[in-house]
Design an enzyme around this catalytic site. Structure first.
Site, mmCIF file in Angstrom:
data_model
loop_
_atom_site.group_PDB
_atom_site.id
_atom_site.type_symbol
_atom_site.label_atom_id
_atom_site.label_comp_id
_atom_site.label_asym_id
_atom_site.label_seq_id
_atom_site.Cartn_x
_atom_site.Cartn_y
_atom_site.Cartn_z
ATOM 1 N N ASP A 1 -5.661 6.190 1.725
ATOM 2 C CA ASP A 1 -5.862 4.810 1.284
ATOM 3 C C ASP A 1 -7.327 4.446 1.506
ATOM 4 O O ASP A 1 -7.851 4.600 2.606
ATOM 5 C CB ASP A 1 -4.943 3.897 2.109
ATOM 6 N N HIS B 1 0.826 -1.211 0.000
ATOM 7 C CA HIS B 1 0.000 0.000 0.000
ATOM 8 C C HIS B 1 0.860 1.261 0.000
ATOM 9 O O HIS B 1 0.508 2.258 -0.627
ATOM 10 C CB HIS B 1 -0.930 0.005 1.224
#
Length: 456
Positions: free
Chosen positions: A114, A22
């Protein structure tokens, strides 16, 4: 010194979930914004900030708490406990950070977060600033999760074929593991489905893909949200060379011995080596590992195999010594540099989205061995839609046997089908580059975002 005196147009906080897969795309996006004169502060957890190895990008780093400042997720008694803690403490410490930065010379006016952490949008709204969700997986996978979230795809699955907008017919095993194996990882399932809890309120929705790769699904999703494709987010050296000295992601949670890998690859001819890596998270069972090892040994091709330190005990005893003439086993490497090397002829991969994009951008054919999460869907597209690889077929126990490993490597490295796959891989490599160069689909989307940010 030059960085300190730049006249920035705006200031974005960029907040990835604290895992390598990520951090990489969000940090790379940060570098693109910085290149276009947007000040960027990357925000990670206190534990991650202490453990990662940083390059020299010049992007500022700040930290918030997940409630486990000394050990991160490994300190928590369960994944569920970690998520509950992070989802409680994260918003509080993010708000404190925004307060602190509000008195700086360049106050924050946007959070790019995110998508698995939708609480960041609530914090952005509380401070009256722009909130942009960043999806790190493919639009296809995001759309599948959206259908589950909205009750448009009921679980557990009962149909043998699934039809969703903009996608080819899918079998249950083509869907993400959290969907076809309902109940297998409840904590992760809640996180991926929860991505859509606040997305309707987001000012922007970014997806780490490029329009030409997932055109039909992107068009369908753009009916609901201000969706923009901004990828592939890989270092500029391997794509368009627009950013100076941008040759790696710049943040690494693992140490690698890349010199040894490059020296070894330099000794081998073009398209002669199979590269094998299952990313930073996936774990193979003992029997799977043994079958893969003996499949590599049986293959005519040389191999470079990444086995993380936590997985080394699963490598068959004596294998490394017995195959020293044809293979190299390492604990980590710079994957981009390896994939870009002319000696590499195929990539045996778990089909994580970052690995898929990297191989696509570098024109490397794939042998798909999906393990869990989004990887089975990526594998379906690799084989049947983009036609840039083959999929290793597991047996009735779910294990890819040595004969299948050998066959898949041979099919790509030696067979006629391999030539067609190589041709398709080079086509997508060119389209990926065109998406990110000046005036390309992703580049225009990033410029549009910046233009609206600067006007506020």
């Amino acid at each position: 010194m030059e960085k300190e005196h730049r006249a920035y147009k705006s200031h974005c906080l960029v907040l990835p979930y604290p895992s390598q897969g990520h951090i990489n795309p969000l940090f790379q996006f940060s570098k693109l914004l910085d290149h276009k004169q947007i000040k960027v502060t990357l925000v990670t957890t206190r534990f991650t900030s202490k453990t990662m190895h940083r390059g020299s990008s010049g992007i500022e780093l700040e930290a918030i708490s997940d409630g486990y400042d000394e050990g991160g997720i490994d300190q928590a008694e369960s994944i569920q406990a970690y998520i509950e803690s992070f989802w409680k403490v994260g918003p509080e410490t993010l708000a404190e950070l925004l307060e602190k930065l509000s008195s700086s010379g360049c106050p924050v006016n946007c959070i790019v977060y995110d998508s698995v952490m939708p609480w960041a949008l609530d914090v952005a709204k509380k401070f009256g600033i722009v909130g942009a969700a960043f999806f790190t997986q493919s639009c296809v996978v995001d759309s599948i999760y959206y259908h589950v979230n909205k009750g448009l795809l009921n679980l557990p699955l009962t149909d043998s074929e699934i039809s969703l907008p903009g996608m080819p017919p899918l079998e249950p095993l083509d869907l993400p593991s959290f969907v076809y194996d309902f109940g297998s990882y409840p904590a992760f399932f809640e996180v991926v489905i929860g991505q859509f809890s606040t997305v309707d309120k987001a000012d922007w929705v970014f997806c780490n893909t490029f329009y030409e790769l997932e055109e039909q699904v992107v068009d369908w999703m753009a009916k609901f949200w201000p969706l923009r494709t901004i990828g592939p987010t890989i270092p500029s050296k391997y794509l368009d060379n627009q950013l100076d000295d941008d040759k790696d992601y710049g943040v690494d949670l693992f140490r690698s011995n890349n010199d040894a890998c490059m020296k070894w690859l330099n000794e081998h001819p073009k398209n002669s080596v199979a590269y094998i890596s299952f990313g930073s998270f996936a774990q193979l069972g003992l029997e799977e590992m043994e079958e893969l090892a003996w499949g590599l040994r049986r293959s005519k091709s040389k191999f470079l195999w990444v086995v993380r330190e936590s997985e080394t005990a699963k490598v068959p005893k004596g294998f490394i010594e017995e195959t020293a003439e044809k293979g190299l086993v390492v604990s980590w490497c710079c994957q981009l540099e390896v994939l870009a090397h002319e000696a590499v002829g195929c990539f045996i991969t778990h089909c994580g989205w970052n690995s898929t994009l990297e191989s696509l951008c570098l024109g490397v054919p794939l042998v798909a061995m999906p393990q869990w999460t989004d990887q089975s869907t990526n594998a379906k597209y690799i084989r049947d839609v983009w036609k840039i690889g083959v999929k290793a077929q597991p047996d009735e126990k779910g294990i890819v046997r040595r004969e299948e490993v050998e066959h898949c490597i041979s099919e790509i490295m030696e067979g006629e089908r391999g030539k067609e796959i190589q041709k398709n891989a080079m086509k997508w490599k060119d389209l990926a580059r065109k998406a990110v160069i000046q005036g390309g689909s992703s580049d225009k989307n990033i410029d549009e975002f910046i233009a609206t940010l600067v006007k506020r």
